[in-house]
Scaffold this active site. Structure first.
Site, PDB file in Angstrom:
ATOM      1  N   ASN A  48       0.835  -1.209   0.000  1.00 43.97           N
ATOM      2  CA  ASN A  48       0.000   0.000   0.000  1.00 43.97           C
ATOM      3  C   ASN A  48       0.865   1.252   0.000  1.00 43.97           C
ATOM      4  OD1 ASN A  48      -2.396  -1.420   0.065  1.00 43.97           O
ATOM      5  ND2 ASN A  48      -2.795  -1.081   2.228  1.00 43.97           N
ATOM      6  N   ARG A 376     -11.176  -3.924 -14.712  1.00 50.16           N
ATOM      7  CA  ARG A 376     -10.095  -4.872 -14.387  1.00 50.16           C
ATOM      8  C   ARG A 376     -10.588  -6.296 -14.612  1.00 50.16           C
ATOM      9  NH1 ARG A 376      -6.132  -1.941 -11.594  1.00 50.16           N
ATOM     10  NH2 ARG A 376      -6.932  -0.203 -10.339  1.00 50.16           N
ATOM     11  N   ARG A 406      -5.154   1.649 -13.478  1.00 48.64           N
ATOM     12  CA  ARG A 406      -3.773   1.812 -13.017  1.00 48.64           C
ATOM     13  C   ARG A 406      -3.153   0.487 -12.579  1.00 48.64           C
ATOM     14  NH1 ARG A 406      -4.021   6.484  -9.648  1.00 48.64           N
ATOM     15  NH2 ARG A 406      -3.378   7.775 -11.384  1.00 48.64           N
ATOM     16  N   HIS A 436     -15.195   3.705 -15.105  1.00 43.15           N
ATOM     17  CA  HIS A 436     -15.003   2.871 -13.919  1.00 43.15           C
ATOM     18  C   HIS A 436     -16.280   2.109 -13.562  1.00 43.15           C
ATOM     19  CE1 HIS A 436     -14.315   2.343  -9.425  1.00 43.15           C
ATOM     20  NE2 HIS A 436     -13.213   1.854  -9.940  1.00 43.15           N
ATOM     21  N   TYR A 469     -12.561  -9.531  -2.077  1.00 45.00           N
ATOM     22  CA  TYR A 469     -13.185  -8.238  -1.815  1.00 45.00           C
ATOM     23  C   TYR A 469     -14.676  -8.434  -1.533  1.00 45.00           C
ATOM     24  CZ  TYR A 469      -9.124  -6.101  -4.251  1.00 45.00           C
ATOM     25  OH  TYR A 469      -7.875  -5.708  -4.658  1.00 45.00           O
ATOM     26  N   ARG A 562     -14.114   2.634   4.540  1.00 43.67           N
ATOM     27  CA  ARG A 562     -12.934   1.829   4.809  1.00 43.67           C
ATOM     28  C   ARG A 562     -11.660   2.646   4.851  1.00 43.67           C
ATOM     29  NH1 ARG A 562     -11.689  -0.780  -0.006  1.00 43.67           N
ATOM     30  NH2 ARG A 562      -9.859   0.509  -0.263  1.00 43.67           N
ATOM     31  N   HIS A 590     -15.199  -3.367  -0.062  1.00 42.75           N
ATOM     32  CA  HIS A 590     -15.101  -2.672  -1.342  1.00 42.75           C
ATOM     33  C   HIS A 590     -16.455  -2.212  -1.892  1.00 42.75           C
ATOM     34  CE1 HIS A 590     -14.062  -2.371  -5.761  1.00 42.75           C
ATOM     35  NE2 HIS A 590     -13.040  -1.745  -5.234  1.00 42.75           N
TER      36      HIS A 590
END
Length: 707
Positions: A48, A376, A406, A436, A469, A562, A590
């Site tokens: 992270n 993704r 990314r 997204h 997730y 979160r 998530h």
């Protein structure tokens, strides 16, 4: 500071993120977490931090170079001031990580899991290490000298290097020994248990053989972190240039951007550190010393080396996501969705029903088209295979592929090429705006009527992360939602970002305004108003101010966030009706849920969008109302369970710090409870006795065979 920036109830987003990562590190300290999982949390903390430097510190570094001074709307500070705060806050975090790793490795040794230094090896192990170095390592090493004739080389992003201060004939110079990325991270030793030595420690030991003409004065392991915040919309590129080719160049360029951090593991003299600082143009506050290994990704591999008995004691109990209790696994999915909405809850439930639905659509003669947005994908993706099959079967398959996800750009480029080869139509989004959203639309012609099945998700179509997730996946045959989705895909194909929708919330033009309108609806109710939000992050200043206004009107606001939260709760007279809590546990929280009001008139949505400015203003995001009565009841149950958590939940204080809940008699973990549930409470259905379930399953199978 700009006097117009009100920071009474806001905080810096970067410092808020660092507090989130500190909560990740706290999981590595938690005695209730199995030892090998605690090691993983330490590794997640480090990875992270790597991304934080590459993206956030990198972007602030760029902003600092601009001629026009930028003032952050949440902290009231300049990029330079923000960076100073970040570097100051990182010093204790590095010390915490070192302390945690020291404790964890001590615990590991008690379990015969030992990371050894070379001086701890017995003669047999030293011989094994020496042979491995001679046969496998030495032939591929590329040592370098830095002197008047050999300039300081480019050090790639996040790769390990052995740095040496060398002396020969009263002349001092630097030696650099890159640790080849092709080598495994460690050598497992031929001992009982799990004994290993890191590859960089072996290179440190044998560096003298490589630089045998010099006296080694000091040596250490280093790694440079580089700015990776490349946005294609900020790059000058020819509009006629193929976008895939442009993204390939961008990915290659990432490794060559300017340094933003230097990490040093080991002891180097001040003069050597000064030389590195000068060569890399890095001030000392961006140089971090660590006792722990710089790369901790190897910790994820240790659990695989344990015998079953040890793994059972030291790792999380393996969990297999269940098939959704709302759907019958022995019947086709599409007819079931046409009768009732279904809500999949990852990772407690499997992605299998959604994948089956796409597979069925690929073979269904009534299906005209499948349209989907992809941000993704996993490296191996059944979804992509089914989309290829649908195209090969003559269906119209339209994939809006975001190449700028990314760090997943390369994978997405490869899938885009594969899908295109199979006959899919590939769209690549828009300049300056990332797509997204997570939307899939199946269009069928049945009895000369067009029918839609729409899937809206909070998370990516990634079969790997769907097991790690927590996310929500709504599948519905609601025709009004389907018509909105059909209009959405037409708008995306024609670059119409400002389209209007009856049911869906779509950014960058509609979502924020409609969310603010929903908050206004609750403000009108005053103390009877209620808002619940589940998000990954909250940074959008307009929404923050509107939530503060709601609090001041007496509206109860509860937020499960979160990560980053730039709104400070509990500020008297400003945000004292707002409560914020964060859950960091086995699974990454998530999902995004918006709830405005209480049942039965609550407006309830799931969405791909966090309330960050990038999501509300610079991305295509989609939120979807939850209208089906049973699905709403299920979602309210999830919201209730989240709020009951007192085991992993931490409550945010007015100063931005977090505190575990203490006022409870029995610990409640929502993630553990969700794992144990077979039928979600509140849906009005009960678990059937096993004999009845067996009889029903037999009947289902019998029908399937003879239908």
């Amino acid at each position: 500071m700009d006097s117009e920036v009100n920071t009474q109830y806001t905080q810096d987003r970067e410092l808020s993120w660092l507090k989130f990562n500190e909560r990740v590190l706290e999981e590595a300290k938690d005695e209730s977490v199995p030892l090998m999982e605690r090691l993983k949390f330490a590794a997640i903390f480090s990875s992270n931090l790597d991304e934080f430097f590459m993206i956030r510190v990198g972007s602030l570094h760029d902003m600092r170079l601009l001629k026009e001074t930028h003032i952050d709307c949440r902290s009231g500070k300049t990029p330079k001031e923000q960076l100073q705060d970040i570097f100051k806050a990182l010093i204790p975090l590095y010390k915490q990580r070192d302390k945690v790793m020291d404790e964890l490795e001590s615990r590991c040794r008690a379990c015969n899991i030992c990371r050894l230094g070379f001086d701890e090896l017995d003669e047999k192990a030293k011989k094994q290490a020496a042979q491995w170095f001679e046969k496998e390592v030495k032939p591929i090493l590329s040592p370098q000298i830095v002197d008047l004739h050999n300039p300081f080389p480019h050090l790639p992003n996040k790769e390990l290097e052995i740095i040496l201060s060398l002396k020969r004939n009263d002349k001092q110079l630097l030696g650099i020994l890159p640790v080849p990325a092709s080598l495994p991270p460690f050598l497992r030793l031929e001992e009982r248990g799990v004994h290993y030595i890191l590859t960089e420690d072996i290179l440190l030991e044998f560096a003298g053989e490589i630089f045998n003409q010099f006296t080694i004065l000091d040596k250490a392991v280093i790694s440079v972190t580089r700015n990776a915040d490349i946005a294609p919309e900020d790059e000058a590129y020819d509009v006629d240039m193929d976008f895939r080719q442009h993204m390939k160049k961008i990915v290659k360029k990432r490794t060559r951007l300017c340094p933003v951090r230097l990490e040093i593991q080991g002891m180097l003299s001040e003069s050597t550190v000064e030389i590195l600082s000068r060569f890399l143009s890095l001030p000392h506050e961006q140089i971090f010393l660590t006792k722990s290994p710089i790369h901790l990704d190897y910790l994820f591999k240790l659990g695989d080396l344990l015998p079953k008995e040890s793994a059972a004691a030291l790792c999380d109990t393996a969990y297999t996501p269940r098939f959704s209790p709302e759907l019958n696994p022995n019947e086709k999915i599409i007819p079931q969705i046409e009768k009732n909405d279904a809500l999949l809850f990852y990772p407690y439930e499997s992605m299998e029903p959604f994948l089956r639905m796409i597979s069925e659509a690929a073979q269904d003669s009534d299906v005209l088209s499948i349209k989907i947005t992809i941000y993704r994908l996993a490296a191996k993706a059944r979804l992509a295979e089914y989309l290829c099959a649908a195209a090969e079967n003559g269906k119209q398959v339209v994939v809006l592929m975001e190449l700028r996800a990314r760090f997943d750009e390369k994978n997405n480029i490869e899938w885009a090429e594969r899908l295109e080869e199979a006959g899919c139509t590939i769209l690549y989004g828009f300049e300056g705006i990332k797509v997204h959203s997570k939307v899939c639309l199946i269009t069928r012609r049945e009895h000369n009527r067009i029918k839609y099945i729409t899937q809206i998700g909070t998370g990516n179509y990634n079969e790997k992360t769907a097991k790690q997730y927590t996310d929500l996946c709504l599948m519905t045959a609601n025709q009004e939602i389907g018509e909105d989705a059909a209009q959405f895909f037409q708008n995306m194909a024609t670059a119409n970002l400002g389209g209007k929708y009856k049911q869906l919330l779509v950014s960058p033009f509609e979502l924020k305004n409609r969310v603010i309108a929903c908050i206004d609806r609750e403000i009108e109710k005053k103390s009877d108003g209620y808002i619940f939000l589940k998000l990954n992050s909250l940074t959008d200043r307009n929404i923050i101010d509107k939530l503060a206004e709601a609090s001041q009107a007496g509206v109860e606001v509860v937020m499960n966030i979160r990560g980053i939260c730039c709104l400070l709760p509990g500020i008297e007279g400003l945000t004292d009706n707002i409560k914020v809590f964060s859950i960091v546990g086995r699974y990454l929280e998530h999902s995004r849920i918006y709830c405005f009001g209480r049942e039965p008139d609550a407006l309830l949505y799931i969405s791909s969008a966090d309330f960050m400015t990038r999501n509300t203003e610079r991305r295509v995001e989609v939120g979807c109302p939850v209208l089906d009565k049973k699905t709403r009841a299920r979602l309210f149950h999830i919201i209730d369970e989240l709020q009951k958590d007192n085991f992993k939940a931490r409550v945010m204080k007015p100063d931005g710090s977090y505190q575990r809940k203490k006022d409870y008699k029995m610990p409640v973990s929502c993630q553990e409870n969700f794992q144990k549930e077979e039928i979600i409470k509140g849906m009005g259905s009960q678990k059937e006795p096993a004999p009845i379930r067996k009889i029903k399953n037999f009947i289902f199978k019998f029908k399937a065979i003879f239908s």
